[in-house]
Write an enzyme that holds these catalytic residues in place. Sequence first.
Site, short mmCIF file in Angstrom:
data_model
loop_
_atom_site.label_atom_id
_atom_site.label_comp_id
_atom_site.label_asym_id
_atom_site.label_seq_id
_atom_site.Cartn_x
_atom_site.Cartn_y
_atom_site.Cartn_z
N ARG A 1 0.91 -1.20 -0.19
CA ARG A 1 -0.08 0.18 -0.07
C ARG A 1 0.88 1.28 -0.01
O ARG A 1 0.46 2.39 -0.57
CB ARG A 1 -0.96 -0.07 1.39
CG ARG A 1 -2.18 -0.87 0.96
CD ARG A 1 -3.05 -0.90 2.07
NE ARG A 1 -4.37 -1.19 1.92
CZ ARG A 1 -5.40 -1.87 2.67
NH1 ARG A 1 -5.07 -1.67 3.98
NH2 ARG A 1 -6.53 -2.25 2.20
N LYS B 1 -19.69 -17.57 0.08
CA LYS B 1 -21.22 -17.64 0.30
C LYS B 1 -21.63 -16.55 -0.67
O LYS B 1 -21.60 -15.64 -0.86
CB LYS B 1 -21.24 -17.03 1.69
CG LYS B 1 -20.93 -18.08 2.65
CD LYS B 1 -20.66 -17.52 4.04
CE LYS B 1 -20.36 -18.79 4.98
NZ LYS B 1 -20.70 -18.10 6.45
N GLY C 1 -10.14 -9.66 -1.40
CA GLY C 1 -9.00 -10.07 -0.69
C GLY C 1 -8.56 -11.56 -1.29
O GLY C 1 -7.34 -11.73 -1.77
N GLY D 1 -13.49 -3.64 0.33
CA GLY D 1 -14.90 -3.02 0.62
C GLY D 1 -15.05 -1.93 -0.62
O GLY D 1 -16.28 -2.08 -0.93
P1 ADP Z 1 -13.20 -12.65 -1.89
O1 ADP Z 1 -12.33 -12.50 -0.64
O2 ADP Z 1 -12.06 -12.71 -3.00
O3 ADP Z 1 -14.01 -11.65 -2.08
P2 ADP Z 1 -14.65 -14.73 -0.65
O4 ADP Z 1 -14.19 -14.31 0.69
O5 ADP Z 1 -16.02 -14.58 -1.12
O6 ADP Z 1 -13.58 -14.10 -1.73
O7 ADP Z 1 -14.47 -16.25 -1.09
C1 ADP Z 1 -12.80 -16.85 -0.71
C2 ADP Z 1 -13.50 -18.13 0.01
O8 ADP Z 1 -14.20 -19.29 -0.61
C3 ADP Z 1 -12.02 -19.05 0.07
O9 ADP Z 1 -11.58 -19.17 1.56
C4 ADP Z 1 -12.11 -20.52 -0.74
O10 ADP Z 1 -11.63 -21.51 0.10
C5 ADP Z 1 -13.86 -20.47 -0.51
N1 ADP Z 1 -14.38 -21.54 -1.14
C6 ADP Z 1 -14.46 -21.16 -2.60
N2 ADP Z 1 -15.11 -22.66 -3.06
C7 ADP Z 1 -15.27 -23.22 -2.14
C8 ADP Z 1 -16.01 -24.32 -1.94
N3 ADP Z 1 -16.28 -25.17 -3.06
N4 ADP Z 1 -16.00 -24.91 -0.81
C9 ADP Z 1 -15.82 -24.52 0.45
N5 ADP Z 1 -15.25 -23.20 0.45
C10 ADP Z 1 -14.93 -22.55 -0.64
MG MG Z 2 -12.35 -13.12 1.41
#
Ligand code: ADP
Ligand code: MG
Length: 397
Positions: free
Chosen positions: A36, A195, A355, A378
């Site tokens: 950063r 999720k 992230g 965010g």
């Molecule tokens: P970002 O931080 O890029 O927005 P998220 O936090 O929404 O992404 O999602 C990342 C997480 O989703 C990772 O820790 C990954 O392990 C988990 N993940 C992705 N696919 C699966 C799956 N099929 N089952 C369990 N966890 C998953």
């Molecule tokens: Mg994440």
Amino acid sequence: MSWKSLDDMDVAGNRVLVRVDINVPVENGHVTDATRIERIVPTVADILAKGGKPMLLAHFGRPKGKVTPEMSLAQILPALEAALGRKVQLLETLEAAEALNADAWEADVLLLENIRFYPGEEANDIAFARRLAALGDVYCNDAFSAAHRAHASTEALARLLPACAGRLMQAELSALEAALSNPERPVGAVVGGAKVSTKIELLENLVNRLDVLVIGGGMANTFLAALGANLGKSLQEPDFFGTAKDIMAQADKAGCRVILPVDGMVATEFAPGADHVVVPLGAGTVLDPDQMVLDAGPASIEAVRLAFEGLKTLIWNGPLGAFEIAPFDTATVAAARAAATQTRDGTLISVAGGGDTVAALNQAGVADDFTYISTAGGAFLEWMEGKTLPGVAALEG
Ligand code: ADP
Ligand code: MG
């Protein structure tokens, strides 16, 4: 796109208040990742080159309006001086900054102590913003990652002085505008990750703007289960089956093609090199109670590749599988490399953020090949949700 850049400002001989994000990880008083800090260098260097006097405004941690010595920017100072190649003078209080004679600045660059030591900052207090405004002649916001907060140093202050975007903010806004506000079509997105519940607004905004939406990761489990699949102990959110169906209906109405996985890598434990099988996925799938889908399978990867080939613009948030543990990074890495190749060939504009997404793209070795990778967290997400970011709106006056 009505914000100004440093090129439009009267910088020479003027004091420039620069809001930066140098909220870096620190362990035992040492900066462990200076990314950063490095990213603000072009803006500060540019102001100095134009003959301006930069005073940096920044937050560190969450001191909640109280002077908290553990959250002093003093610990960032050596890393900041190293990155800038200049001496930086820390002004420990607002009073010290106010007492300063502009002609007698000791250092090339000034840094005001943690702006969140003052309750007026997070309250977006106008009286506090006026005190800040009196310290400068020009305001420059280079902290896109703080632009989703209406704070005194990101919002009120921008309305009190001639205001512009710094180089990093400018790059971020240009990339995000190219991806979402006025994209070259067809435009698609990958939305994956854990999720649905954390990404409802994102999905709802995107289906109304995109031609193609690839849904992956744990989130895809929820969509498949909403259609009737029984996915054993896969990560899924039964409370959001209705939401998933609504999003598919909205996509249908808006003419956005939704691509769900057609096969998955299924295992009974989430461990490195865990035994896994490829299983076709669809509305009628029934897995054993101890099985879980941890990644998309080869047919899904092929479908994603094919979908990418038709695109001119791609937005990416969220991995396609549990990428932290091999081999469940396979789909994410394959799709990331496909997007990177098209971007290198000049046929695709690719913008990614989030992230875990940034970590996954680094892991795939393609971070430098994407058109733009946002580390704004965010703020990136809120932009993609279609929200107005107060710090950007204030620059647009
Ligand atoms: P970002 O931080 O890029 O927005 P998220 O936090 O929404 O992404 O999602 C990342 C997480 O989703 C990772 O820790 C990954 O392990 C988990 N993940 C992705 N696919 C699966 C799956 N099929 N089952 C369990 N966890 C998953
Ligand atoms: Mg994440």
